[in-house]
Design a protein around this motif. Structure first.
Motif, PDB file in Angstrom:
ATOM      1  N   GLY A 214       0.813  -1.211   0.000  1.00 28.61           N
ATOM      2  CA  GLY A 214       0.000   0.000   0.000  1.00 28.61           C
ATOM      3  C   GLY A 214       0.849   1.265   0.000  1.00 28.61           C
ATOM      4  O   GLY A 214       2.000   1.260   0.419  1.00 28.61           O
ATOM      5  N   HIS A 215       0.248   2.340  -0.528  1.00 30.49           N
ATOM      6  CA  HIS A 215       0.871   3.676  -0.496  1.00 30.49           C
ATOM      7  C   HIS A 215       2.207   3.695  -1.262  1.00 30.49           C
ATOM      8  O   HIS A 215       2.361   2.977  -2.225  1.00 30.49           O
ATOM      9  CB  HIS A 215       1.019   4.154   0.954  1.00 30.49           C
ATOM     10  CG  HIS A 215      -0.252   3.992   1.732  1.00 30.49           C
ATOM     11  ND1 HIS A 215      -1.267   4.914   1.709  1.00 30.49           N
ATOM     12  CD2 HIS A 215      -0.696   2.971   2.517  1.00 30.49           C
ATOM     13  CE1 HIS A 215      -2.273   4.483   2.457  1.00 30.49           C
ATOM     14  NE2 HIS A 215      -1.959   3.304   2.963  1.00 30.49           N
ATOM     15  N   GLY A 216       3.173   4.499  -0.813  1.00 30.20           N
ATOM     16  CA  GLY A 216       4.464   4.591  -1.502  1.00 30.20           C
ATOM     17  C   GLY A 216       4.826   6.030  -1.831  1.00 30.20           C
ATOM     18  O   GLY A 216       3.958   6.833  -2.180  1.00 30.20           O
TER      19      GLY A 216
ATOM     20  N   ARG B   2       7.115   5.092   8.483  1.00 31.82           N
ATOM     21  CA  ARG B   2       5.928   5.366   7.695  1.00 31.82           C
ATOM     22  C   ARG B   2       5.345   4.050   7.196  1.00 31.82           C
ATOM     23  O   ARG B   2       6.073   3.107   6.890  1.00 31.82           O
ATOM     24  CB  ARG B   2       6.272   6.226   6.482  1.00 31.82           C
ATOM     25  CG  ARG B   2       6.825   7.602   6.822  1.00 31.82           C
ATOM     26  CD  ARG B   2       7.248   8.306   5.534  1.00 31.82           C
ATOM     27  NE  ARG B   2       7.955   7.392   4.656  1.00 31.82           N
ATOM     28  CZ  ARG B   2       7.740   7.297   3.340  1.00 31.82           C
ATOM     29  NH1 ARG B   2       6.876   8.064   2.743  1.00 31.82           N
ATOM     30  NH2 ARG B   2       8.420   6.434   2.615  1.00 31.82           N
ATOM     31  N   GLU B   3       4.026   4.040   7.064  1.00 31.82           N
ATOM     32  CA  GLU B   3       3.337   2.835   6.586  1.00 31.82           C
ATOM     33  C   GLU B   3       3.872   2.378   5.228  1.00 31.82           C
ATOM     34  O   GLU B   3       4.075   1.185   5.004  1.00 31.82           O
ATOM     35  CB  GLU B   3       1.830   3.127   6.486  1.00 31.82           C
ATOM     36  CG  GLU B   3       1.031   1.976   5.914  1.00 31.82           C
ATOM     37  CD  GLU B   3      -0.435   2.306   5.705  1.00 31.82           C
ATOM     38  OE1 GLU B   3      -0.830   3.448   5.999  1.00 31.82           O
ATOM     39  OE2 GLU B   3      -1.168   1.419   5.242  1.00 31.82           O
ATOM     40  N   ALA B   4       4.116   3.334   4.332  1.00 34.57           N
ATOM     41  CA  ALA B   4       4.506   2.982   2.960  1.00 34.57           C
ATOM     42  C   ALA B   4       5.746   2.096   2.936  1.00 34.57           C
ATOM     43  O   ALA B   4       5.810   1.122   2.181  1.00 34.57           O
ATOM     44  CB  ALA B   4       4.757   4.250   2.160  1.00 34.57           C
TER      45      ALA B   4
ATOM     46  N   ILE C 132      -1.183  -5.021   1.209  1.00 29.16           N
ATOM     47  CA  ILE C 132      -0.570  -5.024   2.544  1.00 29.16           C
ATOM     48  C   ILE C 132      -0.509  -3.590   3.090  1.00 29.16           C
ATOM     49  O   ILE C 132       0.032  -2.696   2.436  1.00 29.16           O
ATOM     50  CB  ILE C 132       0.871  -5.582   2.489  1.00 29.16           C
ATOM     51  CG1 ILE C 132       0.915  -6.930   1.769  1.00 29.16           C
ATOM     52  CG2 ILE C 132       1.504  -5.638   3.886  1.00 29.16           C
ATOM     53  CD1 ILE C 132       0.501  -8.110   2.575  1.00 29.16           C
ATOM     54  N   HIS C 133      -1.051  -3.411   4.268  1.00 23.87           N
ATOM     55  CA  HIS C 133      -1.086  -2.081   4.884  1.00 23.87           C
ATOM     56  C   HIS C 133      -0.774  -2.178   6.374  1.00 23.87           C
ATOM     57  O   HIS C 133      -0.689  -3.266   6.936  1.00 23.87           O
ATOM     58  CB  HIS C 133      -2.478  -1.464   4.725  1.00 23.87           C
ATOM     59  CG  HIS C 133      -2.792  -1.053   3.325  1.00 23.87           C
ATOM     60  ND1 HIS C 133      -2.861   0.256   2.936  1.00 23.87           N
ATOM     61  CD2 HIS C 133      -3.050  -1.794   2.215  1.00 23.87           C
ATOM     62  CE1 HIS C 133      -3.149   0.320   1.643  1.00 23.87           C
ATOM     63  NE2 HIS C 133      -3.274  -0.922   1.176  1.00 23.87           N
ATOM     64  N   LEU C 134      -0.611  -0.994   6.973  1.00 25.65           N
ATOM     65  CA  LEU C 134      -0.527  -0.893   8.430  1.00 25.65           C
ATOM     66  C   LEU C 134      -1.604   0.092   8.862  1.00 25.65           C
ATOM     67  O   LEU C 134      -1.952   1.012   8.125  1.00 25.65           O
ATOM     68  CB  LEU C 134       0.853  -0.407   8.897  1.00 25.65           C
ATOM     69  CG  LEU C 134       1.979  -1.444   8.780  1.00 25.65           C
ATOM     70  CD1 LEU C 134       2.524  -1.526   7.370  1.00 25.65           C
ATOM     71  CD2 LEU C 134       3.099  -1.107   9.740  1.00 25.65           C
ATOM     72  N   ASN C 135      -2.078  -0.115  10.055  1.00 29.49           N
ATOM     73  CA  ASN C 135      -3.242   0.601  10.531  1.00 29.49           C
ATOM     74  C   ASN C 135      -2.869   1.774  11.433  1.00 29.49           C
ATOM     75  O   ASN C 135      -1.735   1.860  11.914  1.00 29.49           O
ATOM     76  CB  ASN C 135      -4.095  -0.383  11.332  1.00 29.49           C
ATOM     77  CG  ASN C 135      -5.571  -0.235  11.048  1.00 29.49           C
ATOM     78  OD1 ASN C 135      -6.019   0.845  10.682  1.00 29.49           O
ATOM     79  ND2 ASN C 135      -6.303  -1.311  11.227  1.00 29.49           N
TER      80      ASN C 135
ATOM     81  N   GLY D  55      -8.510   1.706  10.051  1.00 32.92           N
ATOM     82  CA  GLY D  55      -8.535   1.143   8.715  1.00 32.92           C
ATOM     83  C   GLY D  55      -8.178   2.143   7.634  1.00 32.92           C
ATOM     84  O   GLY D  55      -7.814   3.273   7.898  1.00 32.92           O
ATOM     85  N   GLU D  56      -8.306   1.708   6.424  1.00 34.17           N
ATOM     86  CA  GLU D  56      -7.852   2.492   5.290  1.00 34.17           C
ATOM     87  C   GLU D  56      -8.755   3.648   4.957  1.00 34.17           C
ATOM     88  O   GLU D  56      -9.966   3.559   5.079  1.00 34.17           O
ATOM     89  CB  GLU D  56      -7.795   1.587   4.060  1.00 34.17           C
ATOM     90  CG  GLU D  56      -6.591   0.726   4.060  1.00 34.17           C
ATOM     91  CD  GLU D  56      -5.350   1.549   4.289  1.00 34.17           C
ATOM     92  OE1 GLU D  56      -4.678   1.304   5.294  1.00 34.17           O
ATOM     93  OE2 GLU D  56      -5.050   2.445   3.487  1.00 34.17           O
ATOM     94  N   ASN D  57      -8.176   4.718   4.497  1.00 33.17           N
ATOM     95  CA  ASN D  57      -8.996   5.752   3.888  1.00 33.17           C
ATOM     96  C   ASN D  57      -8.539   6.001   2.459  1.00 33.17           C
ATOM     97  O   ASN D  57      -8.614   7.082   1.947  1.00 33.17           O
ATOM     98  CB  ASN D  57      -8.998   7.034   4.712  1.00 33.17           C
ATOM     99  CG  ASN D  57      -7.628   7.363   5.237  1.00 33.17           C
ATOM    100  OD1 ASN D  57      -6.647   7.018   4.599  1.00 33.17           O
ATOM    101  ND2 ASN D  57      -7.558   8.015   6.366  1.00 33.17           N
TER     102      ASN D  57
END
Ligand SMILES: [Zn+2]
Length: 333
Positions: free
Chosen positions: A41-43, A55-57, A118-121, A202-204
């Motif tokens: 996810g993200h990046g 950072r989550e990315a 795949i993400h982090l919350n 969760g995701e936005n």
């Protein structure tokens, strides 16, 4: 309260329904699970949720790379594709909505059989502050005395307490795996759109208004297709992932659905798809775990174990038909 639907208890139903579900497989076609898309996810400038150090990315990318590595070792017959392998938006995209579209298009064009994001919350519940007195200070205030022209302003001082804000320990941790709600399109139409809840957990990812203005006909077709072909499989895999997390001692929130809006990468991928929130980056303990190589490997292994079981289920369901054995259970050769 979060508007969530607990569906982990539905695993048995999912597995049973799975057997009778029409999955479009016909005999002697390619194996039911060949190409898996791993989506970090993200990046890049879309850093996602923030921890105190990371950072989550980046962590999502590191975990995703571990998933690929372990998957290649343990299920070598799978074709494992990544939406991105660097800390930047995938497909040379510069805007987040364009990158989201790219992720789904890439998965569809690659003929993916499974999409795992795949993400982090993060949650506001982990961002609570307390206040404590750290001392006192002198404060000036004014009083007035006299009337008319004799009225005077007099400065006085008093001692007042000085408070300092401090962050309360994070209390929320654990994993969640999202799937689309069955018939999400109709749910979305009914949704009153209480957006404030979205930021709780969760995701936005899909909040971009442009994304939400999907062609209604296309959206309805996708919703019907998802419900018919992908819901049961997504549900089954998501349940397996959460079971594997629980088995490693993590707190599992179970399989989650969002009915107030969609998640683009789940609704636009034409294959079973899940979005795994591998833990809360804004909980320092979980952040440390998810930033560690051991933690990342453990998370990745849980996901791969779930995919193994999912694959075995698909194959066991597919085999009798593929062998052409009528009602062919119990035979092996
Ligand atoms: Zn995310």
């Amino acid at each position: 309260m979060l508007r969530i639907t607990w569906v982990l208890a539905g695993l048995l139903c999912a597995v049973v329904g799975f057997a009778s579900g029409k999955d479009g497989q016909t005999p002697n076609q390619k194996p039911p699970l060949k190409t898996v898309i791993i989506d970090a996810g993200h990046g890049g400038h879309d850093g996602g949720a923030r921890g105190s150090l990371s950072r989550e990315a980046l962590l999502a990318l590191e975990i995703s790379l571990q998933v690929r590595e372990i998957m290649k070792q343990e299920i070598p017959e799978l074709n494992v594709l990544m939406t991105r392998e660097e800390d930047r938006l995938p497909g040379n995209q510069t805007s987040i909505p364009a990158a989201l579209r790219w992720r789904a298009d890439y998965a569809n064009k690659s003929g993916g059989d499974l999409f795992i994001s795949i993400h982090l919350n993060a949650t506001l519940a982990n961002q609570k502050y307390g206040r404590k007195q750290v001392g006192t200070k002198e404060e000036t205030y004014y009083v007035y005395s006299g009337k008319g022209k004799k009225r005077k302003k007099i400065a006085k001082t008093r001692t007042v307490p000085v408070y300092e804000k401090y962050k309360l320990p994070a209390t929320v941790s654990g994993t969640q795996t999202y799937i689309l709600a069955r018939d999400w399109y109709n749910l979305k139409l009914k949704s009153v759109g209480n957006k404030s809840e979205i930021y709780e957990m969760g995701e936005n990812d899909s909040l971009d208004t442009e994304m939400m203005q999907m062609d209604p006909v296309e959206a309805r077709i996708r919703a019907a297709q998802y419900t018919k072909y992908f819901f049961q499989k997504s549900m089954t895999l998501a349940s397996l992932v959460e079971e594997e997390f629980a088995a490693t001692g993590r707190r599992s929130w179970g399989v989650m659905q969002r009915d107030w809006d969609g998640i683009w990468v789940l609704q636009a991928t034409q294959m079973p798809s899940i979005l795994v929130e591998t833990g809360f980056i804004d909980n320092p303990e979980e952040e440390a775990y998810l930033a560690s190589l051991d933690g990342q490997k453990e998370v990745a292994r849980a996901i791969v174990n779930a995919v193994k079981k999912y694959k075995a289920m698909l194959e066991s369901l597919g085999q009798p038909a593929a062998n052409g054995t009528p009602g062919g259970t119990g035979t092996s050769n």
